[in-house]
Design an enzyme around this catalytic site. Structure first.
Site, short mmCIF file in Angstrom:
data_model
loop_
_atom_site.label_atom_id
_atom_site.label_comp_id
_atom_site.label_asym_id
_atom_site.label_seq_id
_atom_site.Cartn_x
_atom_site.Cartn_y
_atom_site.Cartn_z
N SER A 146 35.91 4.86 -4.47
CA SER A 146 35.60 4.49 -5.79
C SER A 146 34.31 3.66 -5.92
CB SER A 146 36.98 3.90 -6.61
OG SER A 146 36.35 3.33 -7.60
N ASP A 168 20.44 0.77 1.37
CA ASP A 168 19.03 1.16 1.24
C ASP A 168 18.15 0.40 0.49
OD1 ASP A 168 19.84 2.04 -1.21
OD2 ASP A 168 19.32 4.12 -0.85
N ASP A 259 27.52 -0.41 -12.08
CA ASP A 259 26.45 -1.50 -12.53
C ASP A 259 26.13 -1.90 -14.02
OD1 ASP A 259 25.23 0.83 -12.88
OD2 ASP A 259 23.39 0.49 -11.84
#
Length: 354
Positions: A146, A168, A259
């Protein structure tokens, strides 16, 4: 002293591992989620706004009032008190092997710990260890894959500061101390990082629209694929407060927008000690002396069709959960020098070619 934390967020593939690294500048924690499957220091006003930043439409769900924010204060006071004893001058970071190699390859004074959130439930994680520079590298295995795991308030964190980052995307090690110190001085109650996004009223329907921001323009969010947060913000994100619980459920269902949800939580909180502020603040854009590294794969989730529409839907769903829009537009950034800014580079390159 403040603890330092850093967190790297994982790629969104379901089969990738989440990595949490804890950096120790002044006690701070940096969380890195990796999905396996001085001179020149300045706070600069952003020079210009997009023409479409001028909101001519009335939002269906308006901005949150002071009264609404004050009504939520008891929720945030609890999360602040929970973490007063944590290190304040170091940070914790989260990331994957490539990022680990970069962070552990040289001495970073404030890097205390790296916590790897291992989401690959069918494979055994590597053994926890201590790096050559004395940084603890700890693997945390979870039962489910999750995106909310990246933002879990791990009770074993030893720092207030957490650096969130994808595997990344990362600050260059030489810039981490600067960014961390700027977070400590100016961004403790904010999501502080390198990549900004905008939230605007998109048309006569009054719906909020998620969008990229032009260089130098205002912004409303900082992405958690490279951002510092205080551990109390993570605690608030995992609270039982109904709007927050609703956002977490949406993130689990759609595997997206954690986010954005964290930015909602941070923006909804008051901005003075113990959450007693009478004013509010948005996120904070901070960049170091060099451009941050972004190796975002061309096949990533943000490259897929419908991505911006899905993110816009998150804005509107989350605003509905709160009953108002808590996000706050900001018009300032902090950076060490300007050479890394691509718009300055482009201008310099054009002048040299003439």
């Amino acid at each position: 002293m403040m603890s330092k934390s850093g967190l790297l967020s994982p790629s969104r593939s379901c089969q990738r591992l989440l990595l949490v690294s804890v950096l120790v500048l002044f006690p701070l924690t940096v969380l890195l989620l990796l999905a396996g499957g001085g001179d020149g220091n300045s706070m600069l006003p952003l020079p210009g706004l997009y023409q479409d930043d001028k909101q001519v439409f009335t939002p269906k769900i308006g901005r949150c009032s002071h009264g609404e924010r004050a009504a939520w204060a008891s929720e945030w006071n609890v999360t602040e008190r929970n973490h007063r004893d944590l290190l304040d001058d170091r940070f914790t970071s989260k990331e994957l092997q490539r990022t680990l190699d970069i962070l552990l390859g040289q001495k970073i004074p404030s890097l205390l710990e790296i916590v790897v959130i291992w989401n690959n439930v069918d494979q055994e994680p590597p053994a926890s260890h201590v790096s050559a520079h004395g940084v603890d590298v700890r693997y945390r295995r979870r039962a489910r894959n999750s995106l909310n795991e990246k933002l879990w308030d791990d009770p074993s964190y030893r720092t207030r500061g957490v650096l969130l980052s994808d595997d990344d995307v990362f600050y260059r090690p030489a810039d981490l101390e600067f960014v961390f110190q700027m977070w400590r001085r100016f961004g403790r109650d904010r999501v502080t990082g390198a990549l900004a996004r905008c939230a605007r009223v998109g048309g006569p329907d009054g719906a909020w629209r998620y969008d990229f921001c032009r260089p130098g323009g205002r912004y409303a969010l900082v992405l958690t694929n490279l951002a510092f947060v205080d551990v109390s913000v993570l605690d608030a994100y995992n609270s039982g407060f109904a709007p927050v619980a609703e956002m977490r459920a949406y993130v689990d269902e759609h595997f997206n927008c954690e986010d954005i949800a964290l930015n909602f939580v941070a923006a909804a909180r008051m901005t003075t000690p113990d959450s007693r502020a009478t004013s509010v603040g948005g996120p904070l854009l901070v960049r170091g002396s060099e451009q941050y590294v972004n190796l975002d794969p061309s096949g990533g989730i943000n490259r897929k069709g419908g991505h911006m529409e899905a993110r816009s839907e998150c804005l509107n769903r989350f605003a509905k959960a709160f009953g108002c829009m808590p996000l706050v537009d900001e018009v300032a950034r902090i950076e060490y020098g300007v050479k890394h800014n691509v718009w300055y580079k482009s201008l310099a390159d054009r002048l040299r070619q003439q």
